[in-house]
Design a protein around this motif. Structure first.
Motif, short mmCIF file in Angstrom:
data_model
loop_
_atom_site.label_atom_id
_atom_site.label_comp_id
_atom_site.label_asym_id
_atom_site.label_seq_id
_atom_site.Cartn_x
_atom_site.Cartn_y
_atom_site.Cartn_z
N LYS A 1 0.82 -1.22 0.00
CA LYS A 1 0.00 0.00 0.00
C LYS A 1 0.85 1.26 0.00
O LYS A 1 0.66 2.15 -0.84
N SER A 2 1.78 1.35 0.96
CA SER A 2 2.61 2.57 1.04
C SER A 2 3.47 2.70 -0.21
O SER A 2 3.63 3.81 -0.75
N SER A 3 3.99 1.58 -0.68
CA SER A 3 4.83 1.62 -1.88
C SER A 3 4.04 2.17 -3.06
O SER A 3 4.52 3.02 -3.82
N GLU B 1 2.15 10.94 4.83
CA GLU B 1 2.84 9.67 4.94
C GLU B 1 2.45 8.92 6.22
O GLU B 1 1.97 9.51 7.19
N GLN B 2 2.74 7.62 6.20
CA GLN B 2 2.36 6.75 7.32
C GLN B 2 3.08 7.16 8.60
O GLN B 2 2.48 7.21 9.66
N GLN B 3 4.36 7.44 8.49
CA GLN B 3 5.10 7.86 9.69
C GLN B 3 5.76 9.18 9.42
O GLN B 3 6.97 9.29 9.30
N LEU C 1 -3.49 9.60 1.46
CA LEU C 1 -3.33 9.50 2.91
C LEU C 1 -2.95 8.06 3.25
O LEU C 1 -3.67 7.12 2.88
N ASP C 2 -1.83 7.90 3.96
CA ASP C 2 -1.37 6.56 4.32
C ASP C 2 -1.69 6.32 5.79
O ASP C 2 -1.01 6.85 6.67
N GLU C 3 -2.72 5.54 6.04
CA GLU C 3 -3.18 5.24 7.39
C GLU C 3 -3.35 6.51 8.23
O GLU C 3 -2.72 6.68 9.29
N PRO C 4 -4.23 7.40 7.78
CA PRO C 4 -4.38 8.69 8.47
C PRO C 4 -5.01 8.58 9.85
O PRO C 4 -4.93 9.53 10.62
MG LIG Z 1 2.21 1.07 4.80
#
Ligand SMILES: [Mg+2]
Ligand SMILES: Nc1ncnc2c1ncn2[C@@H]1O[C@H](COP(=O)(O)OP(=O)(O)OP(=O)(O)O)[C@@H](O)[C@H]1O
Length: 254
Positions: free
Chosen positions: A41-43, A82-84, A162-165
């Motif tokens: 997903k993030s990629s 981003e996720q982090q 949005l990555d895991e907002p």
């Molecule tokens: Mg991810």
């Protein structure tokens, strides 16, 4: 069609991470991107906003190949949370959100009234206006997440990734942030782990498994007991909520 990926592929070393992904997100709609940890997903989100370059395939924004767009143009129209996400320096909350205006300003120009309004509105939307002068590093995890979302909103994007907002957010703020994003009327892709929240707030869903899309469609088409079992390895009972009319998933312990 606002965001389209055509046979997008990405490898790191010998490992195939994103494998021939074809996705379409209509203008103004919200696509939920689901999949287990490590499914890509993030990629995929990083490939769409060109933080990484695709090995093959094309990402298009309103028909245009993003690899032919100037970085500055892409930065003006697409925001990515981003996720982090971290912010290293000693910035205040307001300073962090002002960074969202950077693509819209020339290097030496002061913040305009329009910039100030965008920053103010973004902070208000995530209920962080009262913390404008607090140092970002002193915020809680959920507050940081909301400030990063405000930064993206201040950018006034036409596409928002949005990555895991909802990471770190309490349930009230999870519902508020997803409700807010789903009503913005801008094209969004949101990576999520909570299947019930995905069903409640997304127009369509896409499910990744080992880098490949294994299902796309409306939440009620995608979130079947079979798919949840096959992709996530979890038994589930899926029904239609009498309250919001979307899928309601209950997990069954063996
Ligand atoms: Mg991810
Ligand atoms: N540059 C890289 N080199 C090697 N492996 C990588 C690289 N980038 C990503 N990966 C691997 O690709 C896979 C997909 O990672 P990705 O971060 O996209 O997953 P994800 O679906 O976002 O997972 P999560 O739900 O845990 O956030 C993981 O197994 C990860 O270790």
């Amino acid at each position: 069609m606002s965001i389209v990926t055509e046979n997008v592929r990405f490898e790191a070393g010998n490992t195939l991470i994103v494998n021939d992904v074809n996705l379409t997100v209509e203008t103004g709609k919200v696509l939920g991107l689901l999949g287990p940890n490590g499914s890509g997903k993030s990629s995929l989100l990083r490939l769409i906003c060109r933080l990484r370059n695709v090995r093959s395939g094309i990402v298009r924004l309103e028909e245009r190949d993003v690899s032919t767009m100037a970085r500055s143009e892409l930065a003006r129209r697409m925001a990515f949370v981003e996720q982090q996400a971290t912010t290293e320096t000693q910035l205040t909350v307001k300073d962090v959100v002002r960074l969202g205006r950077t693509p819209h300003r020339s290097v030496l120009s002061p913040l305009s009234a329009k910039d100030d309004t965008a920053v103010h509105q973004a902070l208000t939307r995530v209920a962080m206006e009262s913390r404008a002068s607090q140092l970002w590093q002193t915020l809680s995890g959920g507050e940081r997440q909301r400030v990063h979302i405000a930064r993206a909103l201040a950018q006034c994007p036409t596409e928002l990734l949005l990555d895991e907002p909802t990471n770190h957010l309490d349930i009230q703020h999870q519902l508020e942030i997803l409700g807010l994003v789903s009503k913005l009327g801008i094209t969004c892709i949101i990576a999520l782990h909570d299947l019930n929240l995905a069903a409640m707030f997304c127009d369509r869903l896409a499910v990744l498994q080992r880098g490949e899309i294994v299902a796309t469609g409306a939440p009620q088409q995608v979130l079947t007991q079979d798919l949840i079992g096959n992709v996530f390895g979890v038994r589930a009972h899926v029904e239609t909520s009498p309250i919001h009319g979307r899928c309601n998933i209950q997990y069954i312990l063996d």
